[in-house]
Design a protein around this motif. Structure first.
Motif, mmCIF file in Angstrom:
data_model
loop_
_atom_site.group_PDB
_atom_site.id
_atom_site.type_symbol
_atom_site.label_atom_id
_atom_site.label_comp_id
_atom_site.label_asym_id
_atom_site.label_seq_id
_atom_site.Cartn_x
_atom_site.Cartn_y
_atom_site.Cartn_z
ATOM 1 N N THR A 225 0.824 -1.206 0.000
ATOM 2 C CA THR A 225 0.000 0.000 0.000
ATOM 3 C C THR A 225 0.863 1.263 0.000
ATOM 4 O O THR A 225 1.906 1.319 0.650
ATOM 5 C CB THR A 225 -0.903 0.016 1.255
ATOM 6 N N GLU A 226 0.380 2.279 -0.718
ATOM 7 C CA GLU A 226 1.044 3.587 -0.703
ATOM 8 C C GLU A 226 0.068 4.651 -0.216
ATOM 9 O O GLU A 226 -1.119 4.588 -0.518
ATOM 10 C CB GLU A 226 1.549 3.957 -2.108
ATOM 11 N N ILE A 227 0.567 5.608 0.525
ATOM 12 C CA ILE A 227 -0.279 6.705 0.981
ATOM 13 C C ILE A 227 -0.477 7.688 -0.171
ATOM 14 O O ILE A 227 0.456 7.980 -0.929
ATOM 15 C CB ILE A 227 0.334 7.416 2.209
ATOM 16 N N ASP A 228 -1.711 8.159 -0.315
ATOM 17 C CA ASP A 228 -2.027 9.106 -1.385
ATOM 18 C C ASP A 228 -1.567 10.501 -0.975
ATOM 19 O O ASP A 228 -2.106 11.092 -0.041
ATOM 20 C CB ASP A 228 -3.539 9.088 -1.647
ATOM 21 N N THR A 229 -0.566 11.001 -1.658
ATOM 22 C CA THR A 229 -0.035 12.336 -1.342
ATOM 23 C C THR A 229 -0.482 13.387 -2.348
ATOM 24 O O THR A 229 -0.021 14.530 -2.303
ATOM 25 C CB THR A 229 1.504 12.303 -1.311
ATOM 26 N N SER A 230 -1.409 13.003 -3.234
ATOM 27 C CA SER A 230 -1.800 13.916 -4.313
ATOM 28 C C SER A 230 -2.917 14.878 -3.922
ATOM 29 O O SER A 230 -3.033 15.965 -4.482
ATOM 30 C CB SER A 230 -2.244 13.115 -5.540
ATOM 31 N N ALA A 231 -3.756 14.469 -2.961
ATOM 32 C CA ALA A 231 -4.904 15.316 -2.599
ATOM 33 C C ALA A 231 -4.438 16.565 -1.861
ATOM 34 O O ALA A 231 -3.561 16.490 -0.991
ATOM 35 C CB ALA A 231 -5.876 14.530 -1.732
ATOM 36 N N TYR A 254 -5.882 19.545 21.045
ATOM 37 C CA TYR A 254 -4.569 19.241 20.473
ATOM 38 C C TYR A 254 -4.749 18.216 19.357
ATOM 39 O O TYR A 254 -5.529 17.274 19.484
ATOM 40 C CB TYR A 254 -3.627 18.648 21.525
ATOM 41 N N VAL A 255 -3.997 18.396 18.284
ATOM 42 C CA VAL A 255 -4.012 17.434 17.179
ATOM 43 C C VAL A 255 -2.646 16.762 17.102
ATOM 44 O O VAL A 255 -1.617 17.414 17.315
ATOM 45 C CB VAL A 255 -4.344 18.124 15.843
ATOM 46 N N ILE A 256 -2.648 15.458 16.834
ATOM 47 C CA ILE A 256 -1.407 14.727 16.598
ATOM 48 C C ILE A 256 -1.575 13.912 15.317
ATOM 49 O O ILE A 256 -2.687 13.784 14.799
ATOM 50 C CB ILE A 256 -1.038 13.796 17.774
ATOM 51 N N TYR A 257 -0.496 13.368 14.813
ATOM 52 C CA TYR A 257 -0.602 12.497 13.643
ATOM 53 C C TYR A 257 -1.354 11.224 14.004
ATOM 54 O O TYR A 257 -1.220 10.725 15.131
ATOM 55 C CB TYR A 257 0.787 12.117 13.127
ATOM 56 N N PRO A 258 -2.129 10.687 13.070
ATOM 57 C CA PRO A 258 -2.718 9.366 13.297
ATOM 58 C C PRO A 258 -1.622 8.310 13.227
ATOM 59 O O PRO A 258 -0.477 8.626 12.874
ATOM 60 C CB PRO A 258 -3.691 9.222 12.117
ATOM 61 N N VAL A 259 -1.927 7.071 13.554
ATOM 62 C CA VAL A 259 -0.936 6.008 13.358
ATOM 63 C C VAL A 259 -0.584 5.970 11.869
ATOM 64 O O VAL A 259 -1.455 6.125 11.014
ATOM 65 C CB VAL A 259 -1.477 4.634 13.827
ATOM 66 N N ILE A 260 0.689 5.822 11.572
ATOM 67 C CA ILE A 260 1.142 5.849 10.177
ATOM 68 C C ILE A 260 1.724 4.485 9.799
ATOM 69 O O ILE A 260 2.749 4.061 10.332
ATOM 70 C CB ILE A 260 2.176 6.969 9.939
ATOM 71 N N PHE A 261 1.018 3.822 8.923
ATOM 72 C CA PHE A 261 1.362 2.486 8.429
ATOM 73 C C PHE A 261 2.696 2.543 7.653
ATOM 74 O O PHE A 261 3.029 3.602 7.099
ATOM 75 C CB PHE A 261 0.228 2.028 7.500
ATOM 76 N N PRO A 262 3.448 1.426 7.608
ATOM 77 C CA PRO A 262 4.688 1.433 6.808
ATOM 78 C C PRO A 262 4.410 1.364 5.311
ATOM 79 O O PRO A 262 4.727 0.394 4.619
ATOM 80 C CB PRO A 262 5.422 0.170 7.306
ATOM 81 N N TYR A 263 3.775 2.420 4.823
ATOM 82 C CA TYR A 263 3.484 2.513 3.394
ATOM 83 C C TYR A 263 4.779 2.389 2.592
ATOM 84 O O TYR A 263 5.842 2.818 3.053
ATOM 85 C CB TYR A 263 2.828 3.858 3.083
ATOM 86 N N ASP A 295 7.137 10.081 14.827
ATOM 87 C CA ASP A 295 6.662 9.679 16.159
ATOM 88 C C ASP A 295 5.494 8.701 16.064
ATOM 89 O O ASP A 295 5.257 7.911 16.988
ATOM 90 C CB ASP A 295 6.192 10.900 16.965
ATOM 91 N N SER A 296 4.761 8.791 14.966
ATOM 92 C CA SER A 296 3.574 7.943 14.789
ATOM 93 C C SER A 296 3.794 6.799 13.799
ATOM 94 O O SER A 296 2.853 6.112 13.432
ATOM 95 C CB SER A 296 2.387 8.809 14.334
ATOM 96 N N PHE A 297 5.036 6.619 13.368
ATOM 97 C CA PHE A 297 5.349 5.490 12.494
ATOM 98 C C PHE A 297 5.244 4.196 13.302
ATOM 99 O O PHE A 297 5.859 4.062 14.357
ATOM 100 C CB PHE A 297 6.780 5.602 11.954
#
Length: 333
Positions: A225-231, A254-263, A295-297
């Motif tokens: 899977t790849e994260i969509d960086t185009s939007a 407060y906002v933080i990054y969501p969990v980030i999958f190893p795309y 931090d969220s990787f």
């Protein structure tokens, strides 16, 4: 030429008339009849009511609320965070398909002096201009009062979805809604078909706790899977209104990054630029944002069955990170 002009004008008027009749008819059916598309909307209706119960029990104003979609629902151990921070902690994670509806729901239960931490999923920021199918289904079948308050444009979008997605089936299933509700009041946590969606399988503070293993079949499909960086990164107006409301109600946000999958493309220049643009979108709107993307990787073996659902190994990692930022960045703020 006059004949053609007259025919053209009449055609436009007839089309506008028929379109108006169709919209009014759809609006009437949505407002007056019980509707149902699939069991998930009924299930999530019970989720929201269960979250209200949990909030009523554990929200003592000086409480930390974790709010977003399923990366929170499947991603934290609220008891552990509560124990380590010595604060009451509530998991208000919901179904990601609800999108920014989650924030309007939160307004109905949050209290002054709450601290709200939002690991908001990327899609909520980048794909909010049109309602997702699930959000539309939920609104027109489970929250008609919310539907009535929508703008004309959003109502028309809901009606268009309704008209184009099997009206007879939605009406017929809607007649069985009470029967379906009754069945969902006592779901069997041992039944794998319902376990993932059963509010009866949560912890007392609203965490999913059955995600102890690793769904190999589903996770295999996500390896590349790849994260969509185009939007384009542009905050939802509903979220921005929520942020203003929090300030008015004396709620710390407060906002933080969501969990980030190893795309596959997680470490590319494009992805890094996207993560930074995401953070900056909040900062430029004067919304506190904590942390860096790495931090969220989390790693492949930390996930359960989707790019946002952690297993309990991942939950422990994520919870330790949240404890750290709460102690260092929020309680000392």
């Amino acid at each position: 030429m006059k004949k053609y002009r007259k025919f053209f004008i009449l055609s436009i008027l007839l089309t506008a008339f028929l379109f108006s009749i169709m919209m009014l008819f759809g609006d009437y059916l949505i407002k007056k009849f019980p509707l149902s598309y699939k069991s998930e909307t009924e299930i999530v209706f019970f989720w929201l009511n269960k979250k209200k119960e949990i909030n009523s029990k554990y929200n003592n104003a000086d409480t930390i609320i974790l709010l977003s979609g399923s990366n929170t629902l499947f991603g934290v151990n609220s008891d552990l965070i509560s124990k380590e921070t010595k604060k009451s902690v509530i998991n208000l994670g919901l179904h990601g398909g609800l999108g920014d509806y989650t924030f309007d729901f939160a307004k109905t239960i949050l209290k002054p002096k709450n601290t709200v931490i939002i690991p908001v999923e990327f899609d909520v920021v980048t794909k909010h201009k049109t309602f997702s199918d699930f959000k539309t289904q939920y609104i027109i079948s489970e929250d008609k009062e919310y539907y009535k308050k929508l703008s004309l444009k959003d109502k028309m979008g809901c009606i268009n979805f309704f008209i184009n997605n099997d009206i007879p089936s939605a009406l017929l299933d809607g007649q069985k809604k009470e029967e379906k509700y009754n069945a969902l009041k006592t779901p069997d946590c041992e039944d794998n078909k319902y376990k993932a969606y059963s509010h009866k399988c949560w912890s007392k503070r609203g965490d999913v706790v059955f995600n102890t293993d690793f769904n190999n079949e589903k996770m295999k499909q996500l390896k590349n899977t790849e994260i969509d960086t185009s939007a384009p990164v542009e905050l939802s107006p509903v979220f921005l209104n929520f942020a203003k409301w929090c300030k008015k109600e004396n709620i710390k946000l407060y906002v933080i990054y969501p969990v980030i999958f190893p795309y596959q493309n997680r470490n590319t220049k494009e992805a890094q630029e996207y993560f930074i643009a995401y953070k900056n979108a909040f900062i430029k709107n004067n919304i506190d944002f904590i942390g860096n993307p790495e931090d969220s990787f989390l790693e492949y073996e930390d996930f359960y069955d989707t790019v946002y659902h952690l297993n309990q190994k991942g939950v422990q990692k994520r919870s330790r990170y949240l404890i750290k930022i709460i102690k260092e960045e929020i309680l000392n703020d």
